[in-house]
Design a protein around this motif. Structure first.
Motif: not given
Length: 330
Positions: A81-90, A132-145
């Motif tokens: 998941a990607y989140s600034s905080g509350n979704h992260a904790q959820g 500077r970075q795209d959180r959704a792109a980072i998350a997609r890469n992690l999902c692929n890995e």
């Protein structure tokens, strides 16, 4: 309004199914009152205490519903998941409750309290630079890995349905409410709640509330298309999204009475009043909807109004600055 022929991503049946799934894991949060706040707003003001939910916000509901729908093989591979905080904790807590490994992509400047809680729930945190970075792109890469499943913060029908279980509770707790004020970030929360409430209490008006500095939902509804804005620095970090979702936009367009915005100073003033008068610990995003009632940004006067306190994960280190902002506005 959305075209009559446009099928929406979530139905009342979806929300009811979500409620049945997540019921063993969540609290039915209370309705709170505060005479001083009601007098200030000029209405019968009822506060839905979702800041008292497990993990400190409503986000656990959507996360649980999404994870409970994973296959056994998907659970074993984990979620991202990607989140600034509350979704992260959820998502982190949902993962711990269900035995699902969770990796969360979080901004390096996220509130320390939210970073610490996410790690404490057992999730792996991957930090990024939001400028500077795209959180959704980072998350997609992690999902692929990892072969993991992505759990978006708002633009997912199962997440939306999970958040909508708040609407089922509200329909029972305050059946004669005339107006509801719900915070808007990406739109998952208000889309789920509106799906339930407009089906069960069609007379109820539902208004979204955004910071004036992050008014992408208001701009989108006015334009009739999704409008993307620059990254905001609002103190209501939980709704500092740049655009609402492809699933949430049609629901909001079809079911909401409107979107109102609140300036930063009024968010800070509302937080101060909730802390000192209602004696409830909320974060700035949790004070957002109530700020609209307290300072004349929503048409509440003389009405029976429900306002959602959506989160209580207050960063104490930031509190002096928030209170100073409130004092400067008085």
């Amino acid at each position: 309004m959305a075209p009559a022929s446009e099928a929406l991503a979530v139905s009342l049946d979806d929300v009811r199914a979500a409620a049945a799934r997540i019921a063993p894991y969540i609290h039915c949060t209370p309705i709170l009152t505060c005479r001083r706040l009601a007098e200030r707003a000029g209405c019968e003001l009822l506060l839905k205490g979702e800041h008292l939910q497990r993990s400190g916000s409503f986000k656990l509901r959507g996360a649980l519903n999404r994870l409970l729908c994973l296959t056994p093989a998907e659970r074993a591979r984990g979620v991202v998941a990607y989140s600034s905080g509350n979704h992260a904790q959820g998502v982190a807590l949902a993962g711990r409750l269900l035995g699902v490994p969770a990796t969360i992509v979080m901004p390096s400047d996220a509130p320390a309290v939210k970073l610490a809680a996410t790690r404490k729930y057992g999730a792996t945190v991957v930090l990024y630079d939001r400028a500077r970075q795209d959180r959704a792109a980072i998350a997609r890469n992690l999902c692929n890995e990892q072969g993991a499943t992505l759990v978006p913060p708002f633009d997912d029908p199962l997440v939306i349905a999970g958040q909508g279980t708040i609407g089922l509770e509200l329909a029972e707790q305050v059946p004669d409410a005339e107006l509801a004020l719900i915070p808007v970030g990406g739109g998952g929360l208000i889309s789920g709640i509106a799906t339930a409430l407009r089906a069960l209490r069609p007379q109820l008006q539902i208004f979204g509330v955004e910071p004036a500095e992050a008014s992408d939902a208001q701009q989108s509804l006015a334009a009739g298309r999704i409008v993307r804005i620059a990254q905001s620095s609002t103190i209501a970090d939980g709704v500092a999204t740049q655009a609402i979702g492809e699933h949430t936009f049609p629901i909001m367009r079809a079911l909401l009475a409107g979107i109102v915005t609140v300036p930063e100073a009024d968010i800070a003033r509302a937080l101060e009043l909730i802390l000192t008068r209602a004696k409830q610990v909320v974060e700035p995003t949790g004070a957002l909807a109530t700020a609209a009632a307290l300072f004349g940004h929503a048409p509440v006067r003389g009405r029976r109004v429900v306002s959602l306190l959506c989160g209580g994960n207050l960063d104490l280190a930031a509190l002096p600055q928030i209170l100073a902002k409130a004092a400067g506005a008085r």
